[in-house]
Design a protein around this motif. Structure first.
Motif, short mmCIF file in Angstrom:
data_model
loop_
_atom_site.label_atom_id
_atom_site.label_comp_id
_atom_site.label_asym_id
_atom_site.label_seq_id
_atom_site.Cartn_x
_atom_site.Cartn_y
_atom_site.Cartn_z
N LYS A 1 38.84 124.50 -97.27
CA LYS A 1 39.83 124.40 -96.20
C LYS A 1 40.44 123.00 -96.16
CE LYS A 1 38.34 128.17 -93.26
NZ LYS A 1 37.63 128.89 -94.32
N PHE A 2 39.69 122.00 -96.65
CA PHE A 2 40.19 120.62 -96.72
C PHE A 2 40.81 120.32 -98.09
CE2 PHE A 2 36.94 120.64 -93.43
CZ PHE A 2 37.65 120.06 -92.38
N LEU A 3 40.25 120.88 -99.16
CA LEU A 3 40.79 120.64 -100.50
C LEU A 3 42.13 121.32 -100.71
CD1 LEU A 3 37.63 121.08 -102.78
CD2 LEU A 3 38.72 118.94 -102.09
N TYR A 4 42.30 122.51 -100.17
CA TYR A 4 43.51 123.31 -100.35
C TYR A 4 44.07 123.72 -98.98
CZ TYR A 4 41.13 123.60 -104.83
OH TYR A 4 40.47 123.29 -105.99
N PRO A 5 44.58 122.75 -98.22
CA PRO A 5 45.00 123.04 -96.84
C PRO A 5 46.11 124.08 -96.72
CG PRO A 5 45.70 120.84 -97.49
CD PRO A 5 44.82 121.35 -98.57
N ILE A 6 47.02 124.15 -97.68
CA ILE A 6 48.12 125.11 -97.60
C ILE A 6 47.60 126.53 -97.82
CG2 ILE A 6 50.36 125.82 -98.55
CD1 ILE A 6 50.38 123.12 -97.04
N ALA A 7 46.79 126.71 -98.85
CA ALA A 7 46.30 128.04 -99.22
C ALA A 7 45.13 128.52 -98.36
CB ALA A 7 45.89 128.06 -100.69
N ARG A 8 44.22 127.60 -97.98
CA ARG A 8 42.99 128.05 -97.32
C ARG A 8 42.71 127.37 -95.98
NH1 ARG A 8 41.25 127.82 -102.89
NH2 ARG A 8 41.38 129.95 -103.66
N GLY A 9 43.50 126.39 -95.63
CA GLY A 9 43.29 125.66 -94.38
C GLY A 9 44.40 125.90 -93.39
N THR A 10 45.03 124.82 -92.96
CA THR A 10 46.06 124.88 -91.93
C THR A 10 47.17 125.88 -92.27
OG1 THR A 10 45.60 122.60 -91.32
CG2 THR A 10 47.70 123.50 -90.61
N GLY A 11 47.64 125.86 -93.52
CA GLY A 11 48.71 126.78 -93.93
C GLY A 11 48.32 128.23 -93.77
N ARG A 12 47.11 128.55 -94.14
CA ARG A 12 46.64 129.94 -94.02
C ARG A 12 46.51 130.34 -92.55
NH1 ARG A 12 41.34 132.87 -95.06
NH2 ARG A 12 42.04 134.97 -95.51
N PHE A 13 45.96 129.45 -91.73
CA PHE A 13 45.81 129.75 -90.31
C PHE A 13 47.16 129.92 -89.64
CE2 PHE A 13 41.55 128.86 -91.23
CZ PHE A 13 40.74 129.13 -90.14
N GLU A 14 48.14 129.14 -90.10
CA GLU A 14 49.51 129.27 -89.56
C GLU A 14 50.10 130.62 -89.95
OE1 GLU A 14 53.47 126.48 -89.21
OE2 GLU A 14 52.14 126.21 -90.94
N LYS A 15 49.94 131.03 -91.22
CA LYS A 15 50.45 132.33 -91.68
C LYS A 15 49.79 133.49 -90.95
CE LYS A 15 51.61 131.16 -96.45
NZ LYS A 15 51.19 131.35 -97.85
N MET A 16 48.54 133.32 -90.55
CA MET A 16 47.83 134.38 -89.85
C MET A 16 48.32 134.53 -88.41
SD MET A 16 43.85 134.34 -91.11
CE MET A 16 43.54 132.59 -91.00
N GLY A 17 48.99 133.51 -87.89
CA GLY A 17 49.54 133.61 -86.54
C GLY A 17 48.76 132.88 -85.47
N PHE A 18 47.82 132.04 -85.87
CA PHE A 18 47.05 131.28 -84.87
C PHE A 18 47.90 130.18 -84.26
CE2 PHE A 18 43.30 132.92 -87.14
CZ PHE A 18 42.51 133.28 -86.06
N THR A 19 47.77 129.99 -82.95
CA THR A 19 48.38 128.83 -82.32
C THR A 19 47.46 127.65 -82.62
OG1 THR A 19 47.25 129.33 -80.25
CG2 THR A 19 49.50 130.15 -80.48
N ASN A 20 48.03 126.49 -82.82
CA ASN A 20 47.30 125.27 -83.17
C ASN A 20 46.48 125.45 -84.45
OD1 ASN A 20 46.41 122.68 -83.09
ND2 ASN A 20 45.50 122.81 -81.04
N PRO A 21 47.14 125.84 -85.55
CA PRO A 21 46.44 126.11 -86.80
C PRO A 21 45.77 124.88 -87.40
CG PRO A 21 48.80 126.14 -87.15
CD PRO A 21 48.58 126.06 -85.67
N ASP A 22 46.34 123.69 -87.15
CA ASP A 22 45.75 122.47 -87.70
C ASP A 22 44.35 122.24 -87.12
OD1 ASP A 22 46.10 120.20 -89.44
OD2 ASP A 22 46.19 118.96 -87.62
N PHE A 23 44.26 122.30 -85.80
CA PHE A 23 42.95 122.12 -85.15
C PHE A 23 41.97 123.20 -85.58
CE2 PHE A 23 40.06 123.51 -81.80
CZ PHE A 23 39.26 122.38 -81.68
N LEU A 24 42.40 124.45 -85.54
CA LEU A 24 41.49 125.56 -85.85
C LEU A 24 40.99 125.52 -87.29
CD1 LEU A 24 42.89 128.66 -83.97
CD2 LEU A 24 40.63 127.64 -83.76
N ALA A 25 41.87 125.21 -88.23
CA ALA A 25 41.46 125.14 -89.64
C ALA A 25 40.41 124.05 -89.84
CB ALA A 25 42.67 124.89 -90.53
N HIS A 26 40.63 122.90 -89.23
CA HIS A 26 39.67 121.81 -89.36
C HIS A 26 38.35 122.15 -88.64
CE1 HIS A 26 43.34 119.60 -90.50
NE2 HIS A 26 42.49 118.98 -91.30
#
Length: 154
Positions: free
Chosen positions: A32-57
């Motif tokens: 989630k930290f190595l590949y933030p777009i594919a597996r971290g913040t970017g993925r959480f954003e694509k899934m529709g979570f509000t505040n994807p940056d916080f949630l991914a971390h």
């Protein structure tokens, strides 16, 4: 309370499940930290979570921590319970929409070639295996080769 949490049996094979579940969660948390777009913040954003940056971390740190705890067999039941919640949310948010071929709430259905029950079953195979492994560890504890066992005075 702590004694009940770390209580475990003498099973020498529980380590196999601990290694499987712990290493997958540790690896996924790190990614989630190595590949933030594919597996971290970017993925959480694509899934529709509000505040994807916080949630991914948050999820990434939690997966790393629980993965390490499971690998060494420390607070095994607590770590397994936390990952059961984690996997339940993952299944509801990312796999159930595949079964019904539609987004729900703010959660977005990802694009696949097929939808329905069998597509969902295929997509959730790892989630399901991790959920069952987590349930096993929650029930059984860390086993013979665990810090929990050394601390529970068996």
């Amino acid at each position: 309370m702590l004694h009940r949490l770390i209580k475990t049996d003498h099973s020498k094979t529980t380590i196999i499940i601990r290694l499987m579940v712990g290493s997958v969660f540790l690896s996924e948390g790190i990614q989630k930290f190595l590949y933030p777009i594919a597996r971290g913040t970017g993925r959480f954003e694509k899934m529709g979570f509000t505040n994807p940056d916080f949630l991914a971390h948050f999820v990434g740190v939690f997966e790393i921590l629980c993965g390490l705890l499971l690998l060494v067999g420390l607070l095994t039941r607590a770590a397994a319970f936390a990952m059961l919640i984690n996997m339940t949310v993952a299944i509801i948010v990312t796999k159930i929409p595949i079964a019904f071929d539609e987004s729900f709430g703010s959660f977005v259905l990802r694009e696949l070639k097929t939808y329905g029950f069998w597509s969902m079953a295929h997509e959730m195979r790892t989630d399901f295996a991790m959920w069952l492994g987590g349930l096993f560890l929650f029930i059984k504890g860390g086993g013979f080769w665990s810090i929990d066992r050394k601390n529970s005075h068996h």
